[in-house]
Design a protein around this motif. Structure first.
Motif, PDB file in Angstrom:
ATOM      1  N   LYS A  27       0.842  -1.195   0.000  1.00  0.00           N
ATOM      2  CA  LYS A  27       0.000   0.000   0.000  1.00  0.00           C
ATOM      3  C   LYS A  27       0.879   1.248   0.000  1.00  0.00           C
ATOM      4  O   LYS A  27       1.928   1.284   0.646  1.00  0.00           O
ATOM      5  CB  LYS A  27      -0.980   0.005   1.172  1.00  0.00           C
ATOM      6  CG  LYS A  27      -0.391   0.017   2.561  1.00  0.00           C
ATOM      7  CD  LYS A  27      -1.527  -0.014   3.594  1.00  0.00           C
ATOM      8  CE  LYS A  27      -0.995  -0.021   5.017  1.00  0.00           C
ATOM      9  NZ  LYS A  27      -2.087  -0.071   6.018  1.00  0.00           N
ATOM     10  N   PHE A  31      -3.008   0.661  -3.948  1.00  0.00           N
ATOM     11  CA  PHE A  31      -2.247  -0.561  -3.744  1.00  0.00           C
ATOM     12  C   PHE A  31      -1.497  -0.900  -5.031  1.00  0.00           C
ATOM     13  O   PHE A  31      -1.974  -0.623  -6.134  1.00  0.00           O
ATOM     14  CB  PHE A  31      -3.174  -1.744  -3.416  1.00  0.00           C
ATOM     15  CG  PHE A  31      -3.907  -1.624  -2.112  1.00  0.00           C
ATOM     16  CD1 PHE A  31      -3.290  -1.981  -0.912  1.00  0.00           C
ATOM     17  CD2 PHE A  31      -5.213  -1.175  -2.067  1.00  0.00           C
ATOM     18  CE1 PHE A  31      -3.966  -1.889   0.291  1.00  0.00           C
ATOM     19  CE2 PHE A  31      -5.900  -1.074  -0.866  1.00  0.00           C
ATOM     20  CZ  PHE A  31      -5.273  -1.433   0.320  1.00  0.00           C
ATOM     21  N   GLU A  50       1.175  -4.776   2.441  1.00  0.00           N
ATOM     22  CA  GLU A  50      -0.184  -5.088   2.888  1.00  0.00           C
ATOM     23  C   GLU A  50      -0.301  -6.563   3.239  1.00  0.00           C
ATOM     24  O   GLU A  50      -1.045  -6.942   4.142  1.00  0.00           O
ATOM     25  CB  GLU A  50      -1.177  -4.722   1.770  1.00  0.00           C
ATOM     26  CG  GLU A  50      -2.605  -5.157   2.000  1.00  0.00           C
ATOM     27  CD  GLU A  50      -3.326  -4.324   3.060  1.00  0.00           C
ATOM     28  OE1 GLU A  50      -4.425  -4.721   3.467  1.00  0.00           O
ATOM     29  OE2 GLU A  50      -2.784  -3.279   3.474  1.00  0.00           O
ATOM     30  N   HIS A  58     -13.093   0.882   0.433  1.00  0.00           N
ATOM     31  CA  HIS A  58     -11.785   0.548   1.005  1.00  0.00           C
ATOM     32  C   HIS A  58     -11.746  -0.914   1.450  1.00  0.00           C
ATOM     33  O   HIS A  58     -10.769  -1.632   1.184  1.00  0.00           O
ATOM     34  CB  HIS A  58     -11.498   1.469   2.186  1.00  0.00           C
ATOM     35  CG  HIS A  58     -10.243   1.159   2.925  1.00  0.00           C
ATOM     36  ND1 HIS A  58      -8.987   1.311   2.374  1.00  0.00           N
ATOM     37  CD2 HIS A  58     -10.034   0.687   4.190  1.00  0.00           C
ATOM     38  CE1 HIS A  58      -8.057   0.959   3.252  1.00  0.00           C
ATOM     39  NE2 HIS A  58      -8.668   0.575   4.360  1.00  0.00           N
ATOM     40  N   ASP A  66     -11.560  -3.137  -1.598  1.00  0.00           N
ATOM     41  CA  ASP A  66     -10.214  -3.071  -2.194  1.00  0.00           C
ATOM     42  C   ASP A  66      -9.236  -3.937  -1.407  1.00  0.00           C
ATOM     43  O   ASP A  66      -8.418  -4.667  -1.989  1.00  0.00           O
ATOM     44  CB  ASP A  66      -9.712  -1.626  -2.233  1.00  0.00           C
ATOM     45  CG  ASP A  66     -10.413  -0.779  -3.288  1.00  0.00           C
ATOM     46  OD1 ASP A  66     -11.099  -1.360  -4.154  1.00  0.00           O
ATOM     47  OD2 ASP A  66     -10.290   0.457  -3.229  1.00  0.00           O
ATOM     48  N   LYS A  67      -9.299  -3.861  -0.077  1.00  0.00           N
ATOM     49  CA  LYS A  67      -8.406  -4.668   0.762  1.00  0.00           C
ATOM     50  C   LYS A  67      -8.688  -6.159   0.567  1.00  0.00           C
ATOM     51  O   LYS A  67      -7.758  -6.973   0.509  1.00  0.00           O
ATOM     52  CB  LYS A  67      -8.569  -4.298   2.240  1.00  0.00           C
ATOM     53  CG  LYS A  67      -7.901  -3.002   2.629  1.00  0.00           C
ATOM     54  CD  LYS A  67      -8.087  -2.686   4.100  1.00  0.00           C
ATOM     55  CE  LYS A  67      -7.196  -3.523   4.981  1.00  0.00           C
ATOM     56  NZ  LYS A  67      -5.772  -3.151   4.898  1.00  0.00           N
ATOM     57  N   ASN A  70      -5.967  -8.862  -0.955  1.00  0.00           N
ATOM     58  CA  ASN A  70      -5.641  -9.992  -0.078  1.00  0.00           C
ATOM     59  C   ASN A  70      -6.179 -11.312  -0.617  1.00  0.00           C
ATOM     60  O   ASN A  70      -5.895 -12.371  -0.062  1.00  0.00           O
ATOM     61  CB  ASN A  70      -6.198  -9.758   1.328  1.00  0.00           C
ATOM     62  CG  ASN A  70      -5.353  -8.816   2.155  1.00  0.00           C
ATOM     63  OD1 ASN A  70      -4.401  -9.216   2.807  1.00  0.00           O
ATOM     64  ND2 ASN A  70      -5.688  -7.524   2.132  1.00  0.00           N
ATOM     65  N   ILE A 112     -10.906  -9.994   5.950  1.00  0.00           N
ATOM     66  CA  ILE A 112      -9.701  -9.186   6.116  1.00  0.00           C
ATOM     67  C   ILE A 112      -9.435  -8.998   7.610  1.00  0.00           C
ATOM     68  O   ILE A 112     -10.349  -8.782   8.392  1.00  0.00           O
ATOM     69  CB  ILE A 112      -9.812  -7.815   5.406  1.00  0.00           C
ATOM     70  CG1 ILE A 112     -11.051  -7.039   5.866  1.00  0.00           C
ATOM     71  CG2 ILE A 112      -9.844  -7.998   3.901  1.00  0.00           C
ATOM     72  CD1 ILE A 112     -11.164  -5.655   5.268  1.00  0.00           C
ATOM     73  N   VAL A 171      -8.026  -6.764  10.258  1.00  0.00           N
ATOM     74  CA  VAL A 171      -7.677  -5.357  10.414  1.00  0.00           C
ATOM     75  C   VAL A 171      -8.451  -4.792  11.607  1.00  0.00           C
ATOM     76  O   VAL A 171      -9.569  -5.232  11.899  1.00  0.00           O
ATOM     77  CB  VAL A 171      -8.015  -4.574   9.120  1.00  0.00           C
ATOM     78  CG1 VAL A 171      -9.508  -4.570   8.844  1.00  0.00           C
ATOM     79  CG2 VAL A 171      -7.469  -3.159   9.155  1.00  0.00           C
ATOM     80  N   ASP A 213      -5.883   4.649   7.590  1.00  0.00           N
ATOM     81  CA  ASP A 213      -5.858   4.597   6.124  1.00  0.00           C
ATOM     82  C   ASP A 213      -6.784   5.652   5.504  1.00  0.00           C
ATOM     83  O   ASP A 213      -6.475   6.229   4.456  1.00  0.00           O
ATOM     84  CB  ASP A 213      -6.275   3.214   5.622  1.00  0.00           C
ATOM     85  CG  ASP A 213      -5.167   2.181   5.755  1.00  0.00           C
ATOM     86  OD1 ASP A 213      -4.002   2.580   5.978  1.00  0.00           O
ATOM     87  OD2 ASP A 213      -5.452   0.971   5.626  1.00  0.00           O
TER      88      ASP A 213
END
Length: 210
Positions: free
Chosen positions: A55, A70, A97, A154, A157-158, A162, A167, A169, A177
């Protein structure tokens, strides 16, 4: 390293360029969360991603970060390219990331290969175009989307970088972020869960609406 090069860049670069990259490049494996480049660094090499995702972040005067985009397998970073070519200090921070494999190319090879290999020139120009498109998308997201829409984009996208609908987080990491507060993120995440778009778990989020 040559096998990774051929698998990820063989369709882009001719054999002679692949051999040169293999000769001068340095193969690295970095863990999730590793800081590859910091703001103010002089960049001596350019990354080619073999696997994983990195990222790219900007920082304001107060030290708060904002996620720009990313980069993934087969990519490089236009901001890195710009600093390499101009021998300027980095204006971005690059953090892994996910666990990431990459090949670092010495900056002195950048301009040499631009004139020597048409495929390298096309790759660099396409990389600039792709990263510029992502920067414009990031600007549009900030300017035109409400925070709940920014947050959900967001998260998606993560999940995509991945390659996992779950995810791992924290609410605070998301807040960093998106350059907002943890309280705002926690409230909006609960709203997204009530809307059936995500499932909240301890330090992880499952995206239901990809």
């Amino acid at each position: 390293m040559i096998n990774e090069l051929k698998e990820n860049y063989g369709y882009l670069f001719e054999e002679s360029l692949l051999m040169e990259i293999n000769s001068v490049g340095t193969f690295k494996e970095i863990p999730e969360g590793f800081q590859l480049i910091d703001i103010g660094d002089y960049i001596k090499s350019m990354p080619l991603l073999v696997s994983g995702a990195v990222k790219i972040l900007r920082e304001d005067d107060k030290g708060d970060e904002l996620l720009l985009y990313f980069i993934e397998r087969g990519d490089t970073c236009a901001m890195t390219l710009s600093c390499c070519m101009g021998q300027k200090k980095s204006e971005i921070r690059a953090i892994a990331e996910t666990p990431t494999k990459l090949i670092m190319i010495p900056i002195e090879k950048m301009s040499e290969w631009m004139g020597k290999y048409k495929s390298w020139q096309n790759f660099i120009l396409q990389s600039y175009h792709d990263r510029m498109t992502e920067l414009l998308e990031a600007i549009d997201t900030i300017a035109f989307l409400k925070m709940d829409e920014r947050l959900f984009k967001h998260l998606k996208d993560k999940a995509m970088v991945n390659h996992n609908e779950v995810i791992h987080v924290t609410h605070q990491q998301i807040a960093f972020d998106l350059h907002t507060s943890r309280v705002v993120i926690s409230r909006l995440l609960k709203t997204l869960e009530n809307d059936g778009k995500i499932e909240l778990h301890r330090n992880s989020i499952k995206i239901l609406d990809l």
